[in-house]
Design a protein around this motif. Sequence first.
Motif, PDB file in Angstrom:
ATOM      1  N   ALA A   1      53.803   7.363  40.733  1.00 50.36           N
ATOM      2  CA  ALA A   1      53.165   7.557  42.027  1.00 50.36           C
ATOM      3  C   ALA A   1      53.974   8.652  42.715  1.00 50.36           C
ATOM      4  CB  ALA A   1      53.210   6.272  42.846  1.00 50.36           C
ATOM      5  N   ALA A   2      53.303   9.559  43.407  1.00 45.19           N
ATOM      6  CA  ALA A   2      54.008  10.645  44.088  1.00 45.19           C
ATOM      7  C   ALA A   2      53.237  11.034  45.340  1.00 45.19           C
ATOM      8  CB  ALA A   2      54.164  11.848  43.167  1.00 45.19           C
ATOM      9  N   GLU A   3      53.969  11.209  46.436  1.00 40.84           N
ATOM     10  CA  GLU A   3      53.364  11.625  47.700  1.00 40.84           C
ATOM     11  C   GLU A   3      53.316  13.138  47.785  1.00 40.84           C
ATOM     12  OE1 GLU A   3      53.797  11.001  52.535  1.00 40.84           O
ATOM     13  OE2 GLU A   3      55.432  10.354  51.211  1.00 40.84           O
ATOM     14  N   ALA A   4      52.144  13.670  48.121  1.00 33.58           N
ATOM     15  CA  ALA A   4      51.999  15.109  48.347  1.00 33.58           C
ATOM     16  C   ALA A   4      52.689  15.445  49.660  1.00 33.58           C
ATOM     17  CB  ALA A   4      50.529  15.487  48.411  1.00 33.58           C
ATOM     18  N   VAL A   5      53.630  16.383  49.614  1.00 32.95           N
ATOM     19  CA  VAL A   5      54.392  16.715  50.825  1.00 32.95           C
ATOM     20  C   VAL A   5      54.069  18.104  51.364  1.00 32.95           C
ATOM     21  CG1 VAL A   5      56.262  15.084  50.406  1.00 32.95           C
ATOM     22  CG2 VAL A   5      56.405  17.383  49.442  1.00 32.95           C
ATOM     23  N   SER A   6      53.543  18.986  50.539  1.00 35.09           N
ATOM     24  CA  SER A   6      53.164  20.320  50.992  1.00 35.09           C
ATOM     25  C   SER A   6      52.329  20.984  49.924  1.00 35.09           C
ATOM     26  CB  SER A   6      54.406  21.172  51.295  1.00 35.09           C
ATOM     27  OG  SER A   6      55.131  21.411  50.095  1.00 35.09           O
ATOM     28  N   GLY A   7      51.710  22.095  50.288  1.00 37.80           N
ATOM     29  CA  GLY A   7      50.988  22.872  49.301  1.00 37.80           C
ATOM     30  C   GLY A   7      49.532  23.065  49.639  1.00 37.80           C
ATOM     31  N   HIS A   8      48.893  23.900  48.827  1.00 36.48           N
ATOM     32  CA  HIS A   8      47.486  24.234  49.022  1.00 36.48           C
ATOM     33  C   HIS A   8      46.854  24.488  47.664  1.00 36.48           C
ATOM     34  CE1 HIS A   8      43.897  25.908  50.815  1.00 36.48           C
ATOM     35  NE2 HIS A   8      44.018  26.944  50.005  1.00 36.48           N
ATOM     36  N   PHE A   9      45.689  23.898  47.435  1.00 41.40           N
ATOM     37  CA  PHE A   9      44.996  24.046  46.165  1.00 41.40           C
ATOM     38  C   PHE A   9      44.310  25.408  46.054  1.00 41.40           C
ATOM     39  CE2 PHE A   9      40.987  23.629  43.722  1.00 41.40           C
ATOM     40  CZ  PHE A   9      41.550  23.456  42.470  1.00 41.40           C
ATOM     41  N   THR A  10      44.468  26.036  44.900  1.00 40.37           N
ATOM     42  CA  THR A  10      43.739  27.241  44.546  1.00 40.37           C
ATOM     43  C   THR A  10      43.082  26.992  43.191  1.00 40.37           C
ATOM     44  OG1 THR A  10      45.367  28.609  45.696  1.00 40.37           O
ATOM     45  CG2 THR A  10      43.931  29.730  44.121  1.00 40.37           C
ATOM     46  N   PRO A  11      41.756  27.101  43.109  1.00 40.91           N
ATOM     47  CA  PRO A  11      41.082  26.867  41.825  1.00 40.91           C
ATOM     48  C   PRO A  11      41.621  27.791  40.735  1.00 40.91           C
ATOM     49  CG  PRO A  11      39.473  27.047  43.604  1.00 40.91           C
ATOM     50  CD  PRO A  11      40.810  27.442  44.169  1.00 40.91           C
ATOM     51  N   ASN A  12      41.647  27.266  39.493  1.00 39.79           N
ATOM     52  CA  ASN A  12      42.107  28.053  38.355  1.00 39.79           C
ATOM     53  C   ASN A  12      41.299  27.660  37.120  1.00 39.79           C
ATOM     54  OD1 ASN A  12      43.566  25.765  36.987  1.00 39.79           O
ATOM     55  ND2 ASN A  12      44.762  25.854  38.876  1.00 39.79           N
ATOM     56  N   ASP A  13      41.629  28.240  35.976  1.00 38.68           N
ATOM     57  CA  ASP A  13      40.864  27.968  34.755  1.00 38.68           C
ATOM     58  C   ASP A  13      40.962  26.514  34.312  1.00 38.68           C
ATOM     59  OD1 ASP A  13      40.057  30.586  34.638  1.00 38.68           O
ATOM     60  OD2 ASP A  13      41.576  31.185  33.185  1.00 38.68           O
ATOM     61  N   GLU A  14      42.108  25.893  34.564  1.00 38.39           N
ATOM     62  CA  GLU A  14      42.321  24.519  34.104  1.00 38.39           C
ATOM     63  C   GLU A  14      41.706  23.487  35.045  1.00 38.39           C
ATOM     64  OE1 GLU A  14      45.970  21.675  32.535  1.00 38.39           O
ATOM     65  OE2 GLU A  14      46.435  23.637  33.378  1.00 38.39           O
ATOM     66  N   VAL A  15      41.841  23.721  36.358  1.00 39.22           N
ATOM     67  CA  VAL A  15      41.325  22.796  37.377  1.00 39.22           C
ATOM     68  C   VAL A  15      40.541  23.608  38.401  1.00 39.22           C
ATOM     69  CG1 VAL A  15      41.953  21.190  39.224  1.00 39.22           C
ATOM     70  CG2 VAL A  15      43.226  21.158  37.068  1.00 39.22           C
TER      71      VAL A  15
END
Length: 141
Positions: A89-103
Amino acid sequence: MDETPVQAAGCVLWRRSPVAGGLEICLVHRPKYDDWSHPKGKLKPGEEPLAGALREVAEETGCAAEPDGELPTLRYPVNGRPKEVRYWAAEAVSGHFTPNDEVDRVLWLSPAAARDRLTQPRDRELVDAFLRMSAPLRRPG
């Protein structure tokens, strides 16, 4: 045939909902398989499983995460070879999603909605284990 398990790691990535304050779980959509799953991937040679899990979360979701605790390890065959995936289990603490070939997409869903959206039934066990572990997190205040 090689019977050595493929080693992989991943996370049930969670956050507090920015709207309702309840817990949300992040699922990733992999266009190659057209499925919804938890972020995960194969370990690099010599890579520690937790480090690999956090790396995969960052690569697939754009999120930095803080691990909370280990969840059950899933074991299943892939193309006739055993695969072993350790999860945290892991809490998201920062970041922003950018679509890519895998996801190409991520969704933040309530635990019940995430459980329903997951493609593989075995992945639902991880949501259940996370909910047992996170009971104190769901208490108000």
